[in-house]
Design a protein around this motif. Sequence first.
Motif, PDB file in Angstrom:
ATOM      1  N   VAL A  68      -2.864 -12.595  39.517  1.00 47.49           N
ATOM      2  CA  VAL A  68      -3.498 -11.483  40.065  1.00 47.49           C
ATOM      3  C   VAL A  68      -2.801 -10.394  40.320  1.00 47.49           C
ATOM      4  O   VAL A  68      -1.781 -10.477  41.315  1.00 47.49           O
ATOM      5  N   TYR A  69      -2.859  -9.168  39.742  1.00 49.56           N
ATOM      6  CA  TYR A  69      -2.129  -7.933  40.204  1.00 49.56           C
ATOM      7  C   TYR A  69      -3.366  -6.802  40.479  1.00 49.56           C
ATOM      8  O   TYR A  69      -4.190  -6.824  39.781  1.00 49.56           O
ATOM      9  N   GLY A  70      -3.099  -6.174  41.523  1.00 49.99           N
ATOM     10  CA  GLY A  70      -4.034  -5.010  41.805  1.00 49.99           C
ATOM     11  C   GLY A  70      -5.073  -5.790  42.939  1.00 49.99           C
ATOM     12  O   GLY A  70      -5.923  -6.325  42.558  1.00 49.99           O
ATOM     13  N   THR A  71      -4.830  -5.423  44.237  1.00 49.89           N
ATOM     14  CA  THR A  71      -5.478  -5.746  45.498  1.00 49.89           C
ATOM     15  C   THR A  71      -5.725  -4.688  46.164  1.00 49.89           C
ATOM     16  O   THR A  71      -5.007  -3.664  46.105  1.00 49.89           O
ATOM     17  N   LEU A  72      -6.618  -4.841  47.335  1.00 54.07           N
ATOM     18  CA  LEU A  72      -6.650  -3.755  48.243  1.00 54.07           C
ATOM     19  C   LEU A  72      -5.497  -3.482  49.103  1.00 54.07           C
ATOM     20  O   LEU A  72      -5.228  -2.462  49.334  1.00 54.07           O
ATOM     21  N   ASP A  73      -4.834  -4.544  49.283  1.00 52.34           N
ATOM     22  CA  ASP A  73      -3.618  -4.361  49.964  1.00 52.34           C
ATOM     23  C   ASP A  73      -2.277  -3.928  48.959  1.00 52.34           C
ATOM     24  O   ASP A  73      -1.419  -3.105  49.366  1.00 52.34           O
ATOM     25  N   ASN A  74      -2.484  -4.293  47.688  1.00 47.65           N
ATOM     26  CA  ASN A  74      -1.501  -3.690  46.807  1.00 47.65           C
ATOM     27  C   ASN A  74      -2.096  -3.343  45.675  1.00 47.65           C
ATOM     28  O   ASN A  74      -2.145  -4.139  44.597  1.00 47.65           O
ATOM     29  N   PRO A  75      -2.588  -2.310  45.415  1.00 41.72           N
ATOM     30  CA  PRO A  75      -3.234  -1.869  44.515  1.00 41.72           C
ATOM     31  C   PRO A  75      -2.427  -1.377  43.153  1.00 41.72           C
ATOM     32  O   PRO A  75      -1.370  -1.026  43.396  1.00 41.72           O
ATOM     33  N   VAL A  76      -2.986  -1.318  42.059  1.00 39.84           N
ATOM     34  CA  VAL A  76      -2.362  -1.198  40.663  1.00 39.84           C
ATOM     35  C   VAL A  76      -3.099   0.410  40.404  1.00 39.84           C
ATOM     36  O   VAL A  76      -4.196   0.471  40.170  1.00 39.84           O
ATOM     37  N   HIS A  77      -2.339   1.208  40.349  1.00 39.97           N
ATOM     38  CA  HIS A  77      -3.003   2.666  40.117  1.00 39.97           C
ATOM     39  C   HIS A  77      -1.957   3.533  39.317  1.00 39.97           C
ATOM     40  O   HIS A  77      -1.062   3.140  38.611  1.00 39.97           O
ATOM     41  N   ALA A  78      -2.207   4.736  39.111  1.00 43.45           N
ATOM     42  CA  ALA A  78      -1.404   5.610  38.109  1.00 43.45           C
ATOM     43  C   ALA A  78      -0.082   5.668  38.400  1.00 43.45           C
ATOM     44  O   ALA A  78       0.825   5.795  37.713  1.00 43.45           O
TER      45      ALA A  78
END
Length: 198
Positions: A68-78
């Motif tokens: 899993v990639y992209g969490t509240l602690d380590n988000p995946v964004h632009a």
Amino acid sequence: MLHYSHYLDKNSVAYLSDAIIQHYASNPVYTEIVVVCIGTNRYSGDSLGPMVGSQLLAGMKGQRHIHVYGTLDNPVHALNIHKTIAHISQKHGRAYVIAVDACLGQFYKIGTLQVVEEPLQPGVSLDKKLPPIGHIHIKGIINNYGALNHKVLEHTSLTFVQEMSGVVSRILTRAVQQISSQLQAAELPGDNSSQATR
């Protein structure tokens, strides 16, 4: 192909997870599953993906072929999506990739979840040109598309997004559990982690 259902529909979890399972079954050549949950924790409306990622991460610990990639602690964004895509390509070259994101749409479609059998094009609602990601994606229409989309994302109900994220998590959990039993047995070189997060 597009599959959709309102998140409050009691049949949405089974219907949309089956759509993902059937899409995977059409070409079952993968050794891992990667779920990329896109968004940010700065705006309630754009937090659907990270909320889903955090829930999946908590529920799938110990499943070594699911990442899993992209969490509240380590988000995946632009700002980091290019790096994330490159990392996934290097570390999970034979992974079935499912992308998750929030989106804006027509007023009467708010609350609709869509499973789309093609890569996700993130950032479209905000006119951002970001690289596509995923073999398939699921998105939730969290508010109305209009002239002030950044403001719309800021003022979307957090409770609404949390409720929707719970349904998306159940859809993905059901789909991933079914798919994981069909994964190819091959190990990827250098893959000695039990679960990946970013």
